[in-house]
Scaffold this motif. Structure first.
Motif, mmCIF file in Angstrom:
data_model
loop_
_atom_site.group_PDB
_atom_site.id
_atom_site.type_symbol
_atom_site.label_atom_id
_atom_site.label_comp_id
_atom_site.label_asym_id
_atom_site.label_seq_id
_atom_site.Cartn_x
_atom_site.Cartn_y
_atom_site.Cartn_z
ATOM 1 N N LYS A 55 0.838 -1.200 0.000
ATOM 2 C CA LYS A 55 0.000 0.000 0.000
ATOM 3 C C LYS A 55 0.879 1.258 0.000
ATOM 4 C CE LYS A 55 -3.688 2.258 2.594
ATOM 5 N NZ LYS A 55 -4.512 2.200 3.810
ATOM 6 N N GLY A 56 1.909 1.275 0.805
ATOM 7 C CA GLY A 56 2.831 2.414 0.844
ATOM 8 C C GLY A 56 3.547 2.603 -0.478
ATOM 9 N N TRP A 57 3.929 1.482 -1.091
ATOM 10 C CA TRP A 57 4.604 1.557 -2.379
ATOM 11 C C TRP A 57 3.675 2.132 -3.435
ATOM 12 C CZ3 TRP A 57 3.858 -0.953 -7.115
ATOM 13 C CH2 TRP A 57 4.907 -0.831 -8.022
ATOM 14 N N ALA A 58 2.420 1.704 -3.424
ATOM 15 C CA ALA A 58 1.443 2.190 -4.401
ATOM 16 C C ALA A 58 1.183 3.679 -4.215
ATOM 17 C CB ALA A 58 0.140 1.401 -4.281
ATOM 18 N N ILE A 59 1.095 4.123 -2.969
ATOM 19 C CA ILE A 59 0.893 5.551 -2.696
ATOM 20 C C ILE A 59 2.089 6.354 -3.183
ATOM 21 C CG2 ILE A 59 0.702 7.262 -0.842
ATOM 22 C CD1 ILE A 59 -1.024 5.173 0.664
ATOM 23 N N THR A 60 3.290 5.854 -2.909
ATOM 24 C CA THR A 60 4.505 6.536 -3.364
ATOM 25 C C THR A 60 4.543 6.619 -4.881
ATOM 26 O OG1 THR A 60 5.687 5.729 -1.424
ATOM 27 C CG2 THR A 60 7.019 6.504 -3.260
ATOM 28 N N LEU A 61 4.156 5.547 -5.544
ATOM 29 C CA LEU A 61 4.123 5.524 -7.007
ATOM 30 C C LEU A 61 3.139 6.561 -7.541
ATOM 31 C CD1 LEU A 61 5.145 4.039 -9.563
ATOM 32 C CD2 LEU A 61 3.188 2.529 -9.304
ATOM 33 N N GLY A 62 1.964 6.636 -6.921
ATOM 34 C CA GLY A 62 0.959 7.606 -7.348
ATOM 35 C C GLY A 62 1.408 9.040 -7.159
ATOM 36 N N VAL A 63 2.035 9.311 -6.016
ATOM 37 C CA VAL A 63 2.524 10.670 -5.749
ATOM 38 C C VAL A 63 3.630 11.030 -6.734
ATOM 39 C CG1 VAL A 63 3.743 12.098 -4.060
ATOM 40 C CG2 VAL A 63 1.837 10.679 -3.327
ATOM 41 N N GLY A 64 4.498 10.091 -7.027
ATOM 42 C CA GLY A 64 5.576 10.345 -7.990
ATOM 43 C C GLY A 64 5.042 10.613 -9.392
ATOM 44 N N ALA A 65 4.041 9.855 -9.779
ATOM 45 C CA ALA A 65 3.431 10.068 -11.103
ATOM 46 C C ALA A 65 2.763 11.431 -11.176
ATOM 47 C CB ALA A 65 2.425 8.967 -11.403
ATOM 48 N N ALA A 66 2.086 11.819 -10.104
ATOM 49 C CA ALA A 66 1.433 13.128 -10.079
ATOM 50 C C ALA A 66 2.468 14.251 -10.149
ATOM 51 C CB ALA A 66 0.579 13.272 -8.824
ATOM 52 N N ALA A 67 3.556 14.100 -9.417
ATOM 53 C CA ALA A 67 4.607 15.117 -9.451
ATOM 54 C C ALA A 67 5.229 15.207 -10.842
ATOM 55 C CB ALA A 67 5.679 14.796 -8.410
ATOM 56 N N GLY A 68 5.432 14.071 -11.485
ATOM 57 C CA GLY A 68 5.973 14.068 -12.843
ATOM 58 C C GLY A 68 5.028 14.728 -13.823
ATOM 59 N N ALA A 69 3.743 14.477 -13.666
ATOM 60 C CA ALA A 69 2.754 15.098 -14.552
ATOM 61 C C ALA A 69 2.748 16.606 -14.396
ATOM 62 C CB ALA A 69 1.369 14.531 -14.268
ATOM 63 N N VAL A 70 2.866 17.070 -13.160
ATOM 64 C CA VAL A 70 2.905 18.522 -12.911
ATOM 65 C C VAL A 70 4.151 19.120 -13.546
ATOM 66 C CG1 VAL A 70 3.154 20.276 -11.119
ATOM 67 C CG2 VAL A 70 1.485 18.443 -10.834
ATOM 68 N N ALA A 71 5.276 18.433 -13.416
ATOM 69 C CA ALA A 71 6.526 18.939 -14.000
ATOM 70 C C ALA A 71 6.425 19.020 -15.521
ATOM 71 C CB ALA A 71 7.688 18.043 -13.590
ATOM 72 N N VAL A 72 5.832 18.017 -16.144
ATOM 73 C CA VAL A 72 5.698 18.014 -17.603
ATOM 74 C C VAL A 72 4.758 19.124 -18.049
ATOM 75 C CG1 VAL A 72 4.793 16.688 -19.549
ATOM 76 C CG2 VAL A 72 6.303 15.607 -17.900
ATOM 77 N N MET A 73 3.701 19.380 -17.297
ATOM 78 C CA MET A 73 2.753 20.427 -17.676
ATOM 79 C C MET A 73 3.384 21.819 -17.628
ATOM 80 S SD MET A 73 0.157 18.859 -18.657
ATOM 81 C CE MET A 73 -0.943 20.226 -18.911
ATOM 82 N N MET A 74 4.486 21.961 -16.897
ATOM 83 C CA MET A 74 5.165 23.256 -16.834
ATOM 84 C C MET A 74 6.095 23.479 -18.023
ATOM 85 S SD MET A 74 5.902 24.003 -12.818
ATOM 86 C CE MET A 74 6.745 22.506 -12.416
ATOM 87 N N LEU A 75 6.325 22.441 -18.824
ATOM 88 C CA LEU A 75 7.166 22.601 -20.011
ATOM 89 C C LEU A 75 6.401 23.377 -21.078
ATOM 90 C CD1 LEU A 75 8.579 18.988 -20.337
ATOM 91 C CD2 LEU A 75 9.856 21.008 -19.655
ATOM 92 N N PRO A 76 7.126 24.066 -21.953
ATOM 93 C CA PRO A 76 6.448 24.769 -23.058
ATOM 94 C C PRO A 76 5.722 23.780 -23.966
ATOM 95 C CG PRO A 76 8.782 25.373 -22.951
ATOM 96 C CD PRO A 76 8.561 24.272 -21.971
ATOM 97 N N LYS A 77 4.625 24.233 -24.566
ATOM 98 C CA LYS A 77 3.827 23.353 -25.418
ATOM 99 C C LYS A 77 4.603 22.857 -26.629
ATOM 100 C CE LYS A 77 -0.709 24.884 -24.098
ATOM 101 N NZ LYS A 77 -2.033 25.302 -24.512
#
Length: 58
Positions: free
Chosen positions: A4-26
């Motif tokens: 469960k902890g691993w899955a939560i960590t994976l989800g948080v990491g994916a969300a952080a990566g998505a936010v980082a990618v959205m900050m890149l220029p189109k």
């Protein structure tokens, strides 16, 4: 509990990566690549969901 902890960590990491990618220029090649990958993943999920639903109904 460890899984469960691993899955939560994976989800948080994916969300952080998505936010980082959205900050890149189109026009960024990295953003375009991630967008194409996201579309392919979405298509794959839809296909699997459809197959599961077909099996369930039958």
């Amino acid at each position: 509990m460890k899984i469960k902890g691993w899955a939560i960590t994976l989800g948080v990491g994916a969300a952080a990566g998505a936010v980082a990618v959205m900050m890149l220029p189109k026009q960024s090649a990295a953003r375009k690549l991630v967008n194409k990958a996201a579309v392919k993943v979405d298509d794959a999920v839809q296909n699997v969901t459809d197959k599961i639903n077909e099996k369930w109904v039958m």
